[in-house]
Design an enzyme around this catalytic site. Structure first.
Site, PDB file in Angstrom:
ATOM      1  N   SER A   1      -1.388   1.749  -2.142  1.00 33.83           N
ATOM      2  CA  SER A   1      -0.245   2.078  -2.988  1.00 33.83           C
ATOM      3  C   SER A   1      -0.473   2.043  -4.492  1.00 33.83           C
ATOM      4  CB  SER A   1       0.927   1.153  -2.669  1.00 33.83           C
ATOM      5  OG  SER A   1       1.603   1.643  -1.552  1.00 33.83           O
TER       6      SER A   1
ATOM      7  N   LYS B   1       6.480  -2.391 -11.416  1.00 30.32           N
ATOM      8  CA  LYS B   1       7.015  -1.914 -10.137  1.00 30.32           C
ATOM      9  C   LYS B   1       8.189  -2.800  -9.751  1.00 30.32           C
ATOM     10  CE  LYS B   1       5.312  -0.735  -5.446  1.00 30.32           C
ATOM     11  NZ  LYS B   1       4.095  -0.695  -4.587  1.00 30.32           N
TER      12      LYS B   1
ATOM     13  N   SER C   1       2.939   3.835  -2.644  1.00 31.51           N
ATOM     14  CA  SER C   1       4.322   3.564  -2.945  1.00 31.51           C
ATOM     15  C   SER C   1       4.604   3.287  -4.419  1.00 31.51           C
ATOM     16  CB  SER C   1       4.803   2.380  -2.108  1.00 31.51           C
ATOM     17  OG  SER C   1       4.109   1.195  -2.487  1.00 31.51           O
TER      18      SER C   1
HETATM   19  N1  GLN Z   1       1.236   4.030   2.364  1.00 27.49           N
HETATM   20  C1  GLN Z   1       0.898   2.800   3.012  1.00 27.49           C
HETATM   21  C2  GLN Z   1       2.096   2.323   3.784  1.00 27.49           C
HETATM   22  O1  GLN Z   1       3.050   3.022   3.828  1.00 27.49           O
HETATM   23  C3  GLN Z   1       0.465   1.787   2.006  1.00 27.49           C
HETATM   24  C4  GLN Z   1       1.587   1.195   1.259  1.00 27.49           C
HETATM   25  C5  GLN Z   1       1.174   0.171   0.258  1.00 27.49           C
HETATM   26  O2  GLN Z   1       0.007   0.045  -0.089  1.00 27.49           O
HETATM   27  N2  GLN Z   1       2.147  -0.610  -0.154  1.00 27.49           N
HETATM   28  O3  GLN Z   1       2.105   1.280   4.362  1.00 27.49           O
END
Ligand code: GLN
Length: 486
Positions: free
Chosen positions: A178, A79, A154
């Site tokens: 995410s 990532k 994400s």
């Molecule tokens: N979708 C969640 C957010 O937008 C989690 C994101 C993540 O785990 N980095 O904060």
């Protein structure tokens, strides 16, 4: 989709015993990326030359009788919020365009030392804020199962990279879901380990008390080996737990006879019927394998999302203060320093990141601190207490990973709250620091993958893997067990 992809464990074994050359492995994966990533957009950067050079080094080691390690010759995607020395690390943000970290994340070092070969940096929602990989300066990633749909987020690029077989293994970060949510939507295994089990050094911080790095893989065993490789104490991260790497592989064949699997009776509603049906099938599979299914209550579960959207933005607003046009990445010139900060941050951050910074700054501001941030911290404690009570009765808990299968691109993009609700089932374990993983468990609507989430108490990652391996074996024996698609 490609048929039966080779596992990382098998690849490494073949490279180690000399029956396969790492250079050939890498070329095969690079060719697949070349052929299909134009459509999927999983990668922000493909490391073609570096990967080939590293593969040649691995083959050279083998020919000299040296062992490159348990991931010898395994192509790995990272990532793009994991720091790679001298290689751009953008967090899919304009503000970090062209920034090259002066050091490697600890996980990057550990993977390289285990013989892995980095094939590229994957797309994400900017600074890991989102659930669809649409909030990216590099454009959205598409779901390899249906390119009109999102891969989740994400870490959508990392999930899609494994699903499209661009790499047998990839890594992401999970602050509120995410890793697990995109794993569910892309039909791969995704793990958020116990907080502190994996070093965060070199992970660009979003919510430091919530962030953990973890793997995506095709199989539970691959995920276990990947997590064993990156876990273990790191003096460079003050929240890293003082203990040796996790031992997960030994748990995979234990089965679940006598294991107490909890069903959360007051779980927040919102999962679609196809997902519910697969969750029930998972309970049945575990019961059939000898587990005991137990009802538990976690009343504070439903407050997780609200508490998270105060705590995570609060931490983000503080963590992202460092991107000011001076120390990292881009700068928008202006006549004085203050207007340069403003201009740089206005140009450099996308809308969702700005929304979080404003929300977080507000929650932390004098006069509101106790009412928002302080209260959210108290709720966090209540959630942890409720989970502890549930874990006194059950060894693991089962929930949906995502409320639905992959949704269409653009579906939730203009409705932040709808997007936030994607993480209803994953967020609580970030607040408690407990491990969670999603494993593919058949398909739902439109024939798309459904993920079942397994949750376990802190440092019981091995019991979580033991459960996952049992569900995986069940799926291998019942390939036809899917909800009929529409
Ligand atoms: N979708 C969640 C957010 O937008 C989690 C994101 C993540 O785990 N980095 O904060």
């Amino acid at each position: 989709m490609s048929d039966q992809p080779t596992t990382a464990v098998d690849l490494a074994e073949n490279v180690r015993n000399g029956s396969t050359k790492a250079v050939d492995v890498v070329d095969e994966y690079l060719a697949r990326i070349d052929e299909r990533d134009g459509e999927i957009n999983a990668f922000n950067l493909v490391l073609t030359d570096q990967a080939r050079e590293r593969a040649a080094e691995i083959d050279e080691m083998i020919s000299l009788g040296r062992d490159p390690g348990p991931l010898a010759g395994v192509p790995v995607a990272l990532k793009d919020n994991l720091c790679t020395r001298g290689i751009p690390t953008t967090c899919s943000s304009k503000i970090l365009a062209d920034w090259k970290p002066p050091y490697d994340a600890t996980v990057v070092t550990r993977l390289r030392d285990a013989g892995a070969i980095f094939v590229g940096k994957t797309n994400l929602d900017e600074f890991a804020m989102g659930s669809s990989t649409e909030n990216s300066a590099f454009g959205p990633t598409k779901n390899p199962h249906d390119t009109t749909r999102v891969p989740g987020g994400s870490s959508g690029g990392s999930a899609a990279a494994v699903a499209a077989n661009f790499a047998p293994l990839s890594f992401g970060s999970d602050t509120g879901g995410s890793i697990r949510q995109p794993a569910a939507l892309c039909g791969v295994v995704g793990v958020k380990p116990t907080y502190g089990a994996v070093s965060r050094l070199g992970l660009v911080a979003f919510g430091s008390s919530l962030d953990q790095i973890g793997p995506f893989a095709h199989t539970v065993r691959d995920a276990a080996v990947a997590l064993e490789t990156i876990s273990g104490h790191d003096p460079g991260d003050s929240t890293s737990i003082q203990q040796s790497p996790l031992n997960l592989s030994q748990a995979l064949d234990l089965g679940v006879v006598g294991l107490r699997v909890g069903r959360i009776t007051d779980l927040p509603k919102g999962a679609s019927p196809d997902v519910e049906e697969r969750l029930e099938a998972a309970f049945d599979a575990l019961r059939e394998a000898g587990a005991e299914i137990i009802d538990v209550e976690i009343p504070a579960f439903s407050y997780g999302l609200t508490a998270y959207y105060l705590i995570a933005p609060a931490e983000a607003s503080s963590n992202l203060a460092r991107f000011d046009g001076v120390r990292f990445g881009m700068r928008t010139p202006a006549p004085d320093t203050n207007s340069m900060y403003t201009a740089t941050r206005t140009d450099g951050f996308g809308a969702e990141v700005k929304r979080r910074i404003m929300l977080g700054t507000y929650a932390l501001s004098a006069g509101y601190y106790d009412a928002y941030y302080g209260r959210a911290q108290k709720v966090r404690r209540l959630i942890a207490n409720d989970f502890a009570a549930a874990y006194a009765k059950a060894d693991v808990l089962l929930t949906p990973a995502s409320p639905t299968v992959a949704f269409e691109l653009g579906d939730k993009n203009s409705d932040p709250l709808a997007m936030y609700l994607c993480d209803t089932y994953t967020i609580p374990s970030n607040l408690t620091g407990d491990p969670g993983m999603s494993i593919p468990f058949g398909t739902g609507e439109h024939g798309l993958p459904v993920g079942v989430q397994i949750l376990a108490p802190a440092l019981k990652d091995d019991v979580m893997f033991q459960t996952a391996a049992t569900l995986e074996r069940h799926m291998q024996n019942h390939q036809d067990q899917n909800v009929s698609g529409s």
